[in-house]
Design a protein around this motif. Sequence first.
Motif, mmCIF file in Angstrom:
data_model
loop_
_atom_site.group_PDB
_atom_site.id
_atom_site.type_symbol
_atom_site.label_atom_id
_atom_site.label_comp_id
_atom_site.label_asym_id
_atom_site.label_seq_id
_atom_site.Cartn_x
_atom_site.Cartn_y
_atom_site.Cartn_z
ATOM 1 N N LEU A 125 -22.806 21.615 -32.107
ATOM 2 C CA LEU A 125 -22.378 20.500 -32.786
ATOM 3 C C LEU A 125 -22.401 20.937 -34.238
ATOM 4 C CD1 LEU A 125 -25.215 19.415 -34.443
ATOM 5 C CD2 LEU A 125 -25.799 18.629 -32.168
ATOM 6 N N TRP A 126 -21.649 19.942 -35.023
ATOM 7 C CA TRP A 126 -21.769 20.462 -36.404
ATOM 8 C C TRP A 126 -21.992 19.253 -37.336
ATOM 9 C CZ3 TRP A 126 -19.416 24.793 -38.471
ATOM 10 C CH2 TRP A 126 -18.704 25.596 -37.717
ATOM 11 N N VAL A 127 -22.974 19.575 -38.405
ATOM 12 C CA VAL A 127 -23.728 18.740 -39.158
ATOM 13 C C VAL A 127 -23.863 18.838 -40.552
ATOM 14 C CG1 VAL A 127 -26.057 19.939 -38.868
ATOM 15 C CG2 VAL A 127 -26.081 17.375 -39.112
ATOM 16 N N GLY A 128 -23.710 17.589 -41.107
ATOM 17 C CA GLY A 128 -23.499 18.053 -42.817
ATOM 18 C C GLY A 128 -24.690 18.725 -43.140
ATOM 19 N N GLU A 129 -24.287 19.747 -44.224
ATOM 20 C CA GLU A 129 -25.358 20.702 -44.560
ATOM 21 C C GLU A 129 -26.801 19.746 -45.389
ATOM 22 O OE1 GLU A 129 -24.133 23.442 -47.523
ATOM 23 O OE2 GLU A 129 -23.289 21.578 -48.930
ATOM 24 N N GLU A 130 -26.697 18.833 -45.770
ATOM 25 C CA GLU A 130 -27.491 17.866 -46.592
ATOM 26 C C GLU A 130 -27.944 16.549 -45.795
ATOM 27 O OE1 GLU A 130 -26.433 17.161 -50.470
ATOM 28 O OE2 GLU A 130 -26.226 19.188 -51.215
ATOM 29 N N ASN A 131 -27.513 16.711 -44.438
ATOM 30 C CA ASN A 131 -28.156 15.587 -43.585
ATOM 31 C C ASN A 131 -29.257 15.977 -42.963
ATOM 32 O OD1 ASN A 131 -28.661 13.320 -41.934
ATOM 33 N ND2 ASN A 131 -26.305 13.503 -41.112
ATOM 34 N N TYR A 132 -30.387 16.063 -43.865
ATOM 35 C CA TYR A 132 -31.529 16.578 -43.214
ATOM 36 C C TYR A 132 -32.299 16.004 -42.170
ATOM 37 C CZ TYR A 132 -30.968 19.040 -47.605
ATOM 38 O OH TYR A 132 -30.474 20.030 -48.795
ATOM 39 N N PRO A 133 -32.223 14.522 -42.131
ATOM 40 C CA PRO A 133 -32.997 14.019 -40.805
ATOM 41 C C PRO A 133 -32.363 14.361 -39.475
ATOM 42 C CG PRO A 133 -32.519 12.386 -42.624
ATOM 43 C CD PRO A 133 -31.985 13.458 -43.123
ATOM 44 N N ALA A 134 -30.784 14.421 -39.756
ATOM 45 C CA ALA A 134 -30.259 14.775 -38.701
ATOM 46 C C ALA A 134 -30.487 16.369 -38.119
ATOM 47 C CB ALA A 134 -28.527 14.702 -38.665
ATOM 48 N N ILE A 135 -30.365 17.273 -39.193
ATOM 49 C CA ILE A 135 -30.788 18.609 -38.942
ATOM 50 C C ILE A 135 -32.182 18.777 -38.139
ATOM 51 C CG2 ILE A 135 -31.151 20.826 -39.913
ATOM 52 C CD1 ILE A 135 -29.039 19.926 -42.030
ATOM 53 N N ASN A 136 -33.004 18.174 -38.812
ATOM 54 C CA ASN A 136 -34.511 18.135 -38.090
ATOM 55 C C ASN A 136 -34.534 17.582 -36.781
ATOM 56 O OD1 ASN A 136 -35.478 19.355 -40.439
ATOM 57 N ND2 ASN A 136 -35.918 17.633 -41.552
ATOM 58 N N PHE A 137 -33.837 16.505 -36.576
ATOM 59 C CA PHE A 137 -33.832 15.858 -35.276
ATOM 60 C C PHE A 137 -33.197 16.765 -34.097
ATOM 61 C CE2 PHE A 137 -30.664 13.428 -32.337
ATOM 62 C CZ PHE A 137 -31.875 12.951 -31.372
ATOM 63 N N TYR A 138 -32.035 17.343 -34.486
ATOM 64 C CA TYR A 138 -31.205 18.457 -33.764
ATOM 65 C C TYR A 138 -32.456 19.649 -33.418
ATOM 66 C CZ TYR A 138 -27.007 15.659 -34.331
ATOM 67 O OH TYR A 138 -26.359 14.510 -34.576
ATOM 68 N N ARG A 139 -32.992 20.116 -34.443
ATOM 69 C CA ARG A 139 -33.891 21.060 -34.215
ATOM 70 C C ARG A 139 -35.048 20.888 -33.263
ATOM 71 N NH1 ARG A 139 -33.920 23.155 -40.435
ATOM 72 N NH2 ARG A 139 -32.238 24.748 -40.110
ATOM 73 N N SER A 140 -35.626 19.417 -33.392
ATOM 74 C CA SER A 140 -36.467 19.025 -32.311
ATOM 75 C C SER A 140 -36.216 19.074 -31.152
ATOM 76 C CB SER A 140 -37.173 17.548 -33.116
ATOM 77 O OG SER A 140 -36.168 16.672 -32.670
ATOM 78 N N LEU A 141 -34.748 18.926 -30.889
ATOM 79 C CA LEU A 141 -34.247 19.071 -29.420
ATOM 80 C C LEU A 141 -33.938 20.393 -29.091
ATOM 81 C CD1 LEU A 141 -32.244 15.738 -29.758
ATOM 82 C CD2 LEU A 141 -34.543 15.954 -28.802
ATOM 83 N N GLY A 142 -34.130 21.333 -29.776
ATOM 84 C CA GLY A 142 -33.915 22.711 -29.511
ATOM 85 C C GLY A 142 -32.416 23.271 -29.912
#
Length: 161
Positions: A125-142
């Motif tokens: 997936l691609w996520v906006g570089e400053e969309n920190y809540p989404a980045i952290n969410f995706y990291r939490s899912l591996g």
Amino acid sequence: MKKQAIDFSIEKASEKDMQELARIYLEGYKGLEEYSYTHMDDVLAYLNWLFRRDVAGIFVAKHNGRIVGFVASDGNWFSKREGKVVGAIHEIVVLPDYRNKGVGKALVEKALEYFKSRGLDTAELWVGEENYPAINFYRSLGFESKDRFNYWIRMVKKIDN
């Protein structure tokens, strides 16, 4: 933030849901407009494209019969960076009042389950570089950050088959 679980179901989306998905998309991206379409006609065109890409991979989360989020997953995506077909999560949107309640996680898990059923071993997936809540969410899912393009970060997860 403490999670407050709610009862919801995950169902396959249909094209009759398109207007509601567009409304949810616009509401879900408030404050993140630099990463989204901002006009209803553009959102509807984008959703039409998503349905044409892989209608079987679009799922909605419903709470009390109301759609509160959706994921547009694509089991036909050729990733130039991976050099093969991967499962792509093109879009995931959860209404603000339903975040941190397990809805987003369930939608991503449904997409990963769909990719696995297609025999795919990688999701991206691609996520906006400053969309920190989404980045952290995706990291939490591996998901792991792999590379960037402009202000987008590509995140990848191996799928166990």
